[in-house]
Design an enzyme around this catalytic site. Sequence first.
Site, short mmCIF file in Angstrom:
data_model
loop_
_atom_site.label_atom_id
_atom_site.label_comp_id
_atom_site.label_asym_id
_atom_site.label_seq_id
_atom_site.Cartn_x
_atom_site.Cartn_y
_atom_site.Cartn_z
N ASP A 389 0.85 -1.19 0.00
CA ASP A 389 0.00 0.00 0.00
C ASP A 389 0.89 1.24 0.00
O ASP A 389 1.89 1.31 0.72
CB ASP A 389 -0.91 0.01 1.24
CG ASP A 389 -1.96 1.09 1.15
OD1 ASP A 389 -3.00 0.84 0.50
OD2 ASP A 389 -1.77 2.18 1.71
N GLU A 433 -4.88 2.42 -4.09
CA GLU A 433 -3.43 2.49 -4.04
C GLU A 433 -2.82 1.21 -3.46
O GLU A 433 -1.67 1.19 -3.04
CB GLU A 433 -2.99 3.70 -3.20
CG GLU A 433 -3.31 3.62 -1.71
CD GLU A 433 -4.68 4.15 -1.37
OE1 GLU A 433 -4.91 4.48 -0.20
OE2 GLU A 433 -5.54 4.23 -2.26
#
Length: 541
Positions: A389, A433
């Site tokens: 992430d 993301e």
Amino acid sequence: MRPDRSSDPHISSLTAKKRPAVRYVIGVLVAFCMLLIGFVTWDAWHSRQQRLADTATVTANMALALATQGEGTIRVVDSVLAGVVERIEHDGMVGTDRERLRLHLRNMVTSVEELHGLFVYGADGGWVVTSLEQPIRGNNSDREYFRYHRVHKDRSVHVGLPVRSRSSGVWVLPVSRRLDNPDGSFAGVVLGTIRVDYFSGIYERFDTGAAGTIVLMHDEGRLIYRHPFDVQLVDSDVTKGTIYSLYKRSPTAGTAMIKSYIDGVERLYSYRHFDGFPLIVATAQSKDEILAKWWRSTSALAAAALVVIALLCGGAWRLVRQIMIRDRLEQELVSARAVLQQDNRELAHLADNDALTGIANRRRFEHELELEKKRAGRSGKPLSLVMVDVDYFKKYNDTYGHVQGDECLRQVAAAIRDSLGRPTDLAARYGGEEFAVLLPDTDPRGARNVAEHLRLAVMRAAIPHSANPPGVVTVSAGVCTMRFATGDDTDATLLVERADALLYRAKQTGRNRVRSDEDEDRDDSEAANNNAQPGAAARHA
């Protein structure tokens, strides 16, 4: 000596008749072609109007269903408010057991999914009792619904304009009732709030097509919700919009083809006013999507008509011309087939790869995860997963904008993909993301090394990020390794859940780091040793 046939009266007569016959054939051919074109045109126009009429009926029925659903939502909230009003007015504002009432309000909010919050305000606008866990001091006398009830003795439910909640900060639709003292004077307001984004759960069940929309607005000209949901549009002025203008002319319901002033898309809209509430719901389908099927059928019919005309003209003129036309059609078919095959290849690529980053998408990742789980069960070899992430990505978007944010995701994806050394390893965009890296036949130590390698690869990309302490974009990673047995019915998503939990742990412990099962085991062991040492020292003493 042969006789001159041109001078034969019979031949001359036939020759004289030949010219009008040719013109007659040409006239008949032209008339037939015009008739065929006219029929195709009439049929296409009739089909188009029928398609639009059918869709208008569908959108009108959908608007009715949406209005009915919305009315039901308001009435559910109103029934809760009516009960609270009756309870307070029966006991009196002073005599009401406020703690008991607060528990009642909290229970109602918990059990009624339409409710976001319940509030009781005194005559001065002060917060008397709420469904919140902790009491909040405040005053809502400036709110539109409070001012309304203070000057109107109407005891019916009031649906106000959308406001941003002072307790939660989200956009809500206020539904309220007036409280009266025994002498009929104003005693306060009971308020129930509905999250504006609650309507997403209702409206997303309806199919409006890829470019369709559903709009909920207040009849005072303020937008409450637009599907797809955009919080920036909440409470915007729609009085200059075409739907609102149509509503003013026909207050109950209506249907019209309108070009949206928000996105410029032309759609077929149907709207309906709520029965008993100051709300309007409109649903629309894109004109292009409505007519897409019609365009296909009309194009096919027109193509068939043109082929017939071409055949007729070719047969009337020259066989060679007909052969040339046939050859040309064959070439076009071959070309169309080549284009179709290329399109199919591109569609297959798009189906398995993320459009933004170019790496595998979540669909392909979940498919490969299931395959690798079965393969690992047969071989007995470990299967590892790295969940990655981007750190502080929301701050990155807030600082550099979403366009640069997309570019950042592309660079991060490229760094992750390029850091993998085996063709069997799979890098995929899991969502937003977040990325996933599937590592077949990889033990925990090897998986952690890969995760650390890709973390460093992202740092080496040196993507500027002023809101991140290192000054560049970094990532956090969670690494999990599992083994499966043949016929093991363990859900493969458990691997994702564990890796995601370790990713969350990495973020908790400072970001820009890798967290694995081994790290967790080592930390647990060190904690156990630290807890055991004081006791051991005491026994030794």
